[in-house]
Design a protein around this motif. Sequence first.
Motif, short mmCIF file in Angstrom:
data_model
loop_
_atom_site.label_atom_id
_atom_site.label_comp_id
_atom_site.label_asym_id
_atom_site.label_seq_id
_atom_site.Cartn_x
_atom_site.Cartn_y
_atom_site.Cartn_z
N ASP A 3 -7.54 8.26 7.03
CA ASP A 3 -8.68 7.50 6.52
C ASP A 3 -8.22 6.33 5.67
N GLU A 4 -7.13 6.51 4.92
CA GLU A 4 -6.64 5.40 4.11
C GLU A 4 -6.27 4.20 4.99
N ARG A 5 -5.58 4.46 6.11
CA ARG A 5 -5.23 3.36 7.02
C ARG A 5 -6.49 2.73 7.60
N LYS A 6 -7.48 3.55 7.95
CA LYS A 6 -8.72 2.99 8.52
C LYS A 6 -9.39 2.04 7.53
N VAL A 7 -9.39 2.45 6.27
CA VAL A 7 -10.00 1.61 5.23
C VAL A 7 -9.19 0.33 5.04
N MET B 1 6.46 11.33 8.57
CA MET B 1 5.91 9.99 8.38
C MET B 1 5.01 9.65 9.57
N SER B 2 3.87 9.01 9.31
CA SER B 2 2.96 8.68 10.41
C SER B 2 3.58 7.58 11.27
N ASP B 3 3.12 7.48 12.51
CA ASP B 3 3.62 6.41 13.38
C ASP B 3 3.28 5.04 12.82
N GLU B 4 2.10 4.93 12.19
CA GLU B 4 1.75 3.63 11.60
C GLU B 4 2.76 3.22 10.54
N MET C 1 -3.86 12.85 1.11
CA MET C 1 -3.15 11.57 1.13
C MET C 1 -1.67 11.85 1.38
N SER C 2 -1.04 11.04 2.21
CA SER C 2 0.39 11.26 2.51
C SER C 2 1.22 10.95 1.28
N ASP C 3 2.43 11.52 1.24
CA ASP C 3 3.32 11.22 0.11
C ASP C 3 3.67 9.73 0.07
N GLU C 4 3.81 9.11 1.24
CA GLU C 4 4.12 7.68 1.24
C GLU C 4 3.00 6.88 0.55
N ARG C 5 1.75 7.21 0.85
CA ARG C 5 0.63 6.53 0.19
C ARG C 5 0.65 6.79 -1.31
N LYS C 6 0.93 8.04 -1.71
CA LYS C 6 0.96 8.35 -3.14
C LYS C 6 2.01 7.50 -3.86
N VAL C 7 3.17 7.36 -3.22
CA VAL C 7 4.23 6.54 -3.82
C VAL C 7 3.81 5.07 -3.88
N GLN C 8 3.18 4.60 -2.82
CA GLN C 8 2.70 3.21 -2.85
C GLN C 8 1.70 2.99 -3.97
N GLU C 9 0.86 4.01 -4.22
CA GLU C 9 -0.15 3.84 -5.27
C GLU C 9 0.45 3.85 -6.67
N SER C 82 5.16 -6.12 -1.25
CA SER C 82 4.96 -6.05 0.20
C SER C 82 6.14 -5.40 0.88
N ASP C 83 5.92 -5.02 2.13
CA ASP C 83 6.98 -4.57 3.04
C ASP C 83 7.79 -3.42 2.45
N HIS C 84 7.06 -2.40 2.04
CA HIS C 84 7.65 -1.21 1.43
C HIS C 84 8.50 -0.44 2.43
N ILE C 85 9.66 0.02 1.97
CA ILE C 85 10.46 1.01 2.71
C ILE C 85 10.52 2.25 1.84
N ILE C 86 10.05 3.37 2.37
CA ILE C 86 9.87 4.59 1.58
C ILE C 86 10.55 5.77 2.26
N ASP C 87 11.37 6.47 1.53
CA ASP C 87 11.97 7.71 2.04
C ASP C 87 11.55 8.86 1.14
N ILE C 88 10.91 9.87 1.76
CA ILE C 88 10.52 11.08 1.04
C ILE C 88 11.48 12.19 1.45
#
Lengths: 162, 162, 162
Positions: A3-7, B1-4, C1-9, C82-88
């Motif tokens: 949903d985050e990506r959709k938004v 990790m998602s494909d996106e 929410m994915s861990d990658e999104r959490k880190v981005q936030e 921008s252009d985040h590279i994230i490793d969990i």
Amino acid sequence: MSDERKVQEILARYVRATDRRDGKTQGALFTDDAIVQIFVKTGPSSYEPFGEPLLGGAGVEYAVDNFMAPHPDGGSSHHTTSDHIIDINGDDAHLNAQFVVFEVRAEMRPADGWPANAFGSQGTVRPIESGYYDTDLRRIDGEWKIVAHSVLMDMPIAVGGA
Amino acid sequence: MSDERKVQEILARYVRATDRRDGKTQGALFTDDAIVQIFVKTGPSSYEPFGEPLLGGAGVEYAVDNFMAPHPDGGSSHHTTSDHIIDINGDDAHLNAQFVVFEVRAEMRPADGWPANAFGSQGTVRPIESGYYDTDLRRIDGEWKIVAHSVLMDMPIAVGGA
Amino acid sequence: MSDERKVQEILARYVRATDRRDGKTQGALFTDDAIVQIFVKTGPSSYEPFGEPLLGGAGVEYAVDNFMAPHPDGGSSHHTTSDHIIDINGDDAHLNAQFVVFEVRAEMRPADGWPANAFGSQGTVRPIESGYYDTDLRRIDGEWKIVAHSVLMDMPIAVGGA
């Protein structure tokens, strides 16, 4: 897709429609009763409304088609967004994003070709506006739509002589 | 990790390799038969090809190493991307992104130190190019690779005297 | 929410706190023993430390509140990434991001209104700094915190007369 990506993609389509001055595509991202309001910053953490709110997708479409300055020949723009904060709560979502707007002005190739010393991209890219988008969305029939959209501008907007 | 996210990270590695002028790393992101084409904008929604297409990772590597202007002393750049639209369809993906390129020129510290009134970062950061990346990727042996890449430039590119 | 999104936030909250000069909110994103170091670029792929490291959330809070120049009247900023590279990796995460900082300076509306020929946003938006954030995070009691943060500046930083 999450949903985050959709938004995020709703916002990605919003900025492309704005940059193309495509009111119909822009309006289709909003519900019929969406409220859109521009604010201008008046202090470190204060804003005041600028103009009247736009109402619904039809209001957005009309505004984009009639109130946004068309690009001149060779002109284009990029409304870029970054550093999204997104909260999903069932069928409701909230998005906050930074934005920076770039104005692009391409040089026209002279009829007798570029000067001998010209090299690379010809024209200018210039940041002209910035601020935050603060946006509420709702999932309706499986599709996210914008129901409220605040454009928080960092700088005042002049209306000549006013 | 998602494909996106995986697809976004391919682009994140692409821009870092470009900014470092690292042809080998850049080329490794593409398939052997990838097609890369630069286009320049000729009207509100029209583009024309600029130069010949690059073919495959080897073509990309050669171009980055031989055709991109090296950074001068103190120079660097940031190809930044934003507002990605990504469609995943099995082992195929499509990505559209806005890009803005910033040119960085650092001042050199004078041998006798900075002037008494100097404060903060010394040098300039300037947007010089912008446009869209429009990119097809394919998953091969579990890894996403670029199979087609269009660089849609907002401004014309001069070749001196042509 | 994915861990990658959490880190981005976490990074999205970091840049907003920086831009608001909100040391308390900024510091709360770091562990008590986090190490923060600014580096300045000295060559194509070399950096040297600038100043002493900050230690822990308390050190970050103190630095934001006492060492960052306050915005003047009408001033604001956007640290954009921008252009985040994230490793969990379990409860550890690594983030690399590009950043560009924009300085915003709003014009004040004249007491007798804008000039007759003024149109649109009044003021300037200007990129002033850029580089990379390179950041380690750890999940503690379910929440991601920054444990190490390198700010890799593209340009040297002047301290007047030094």
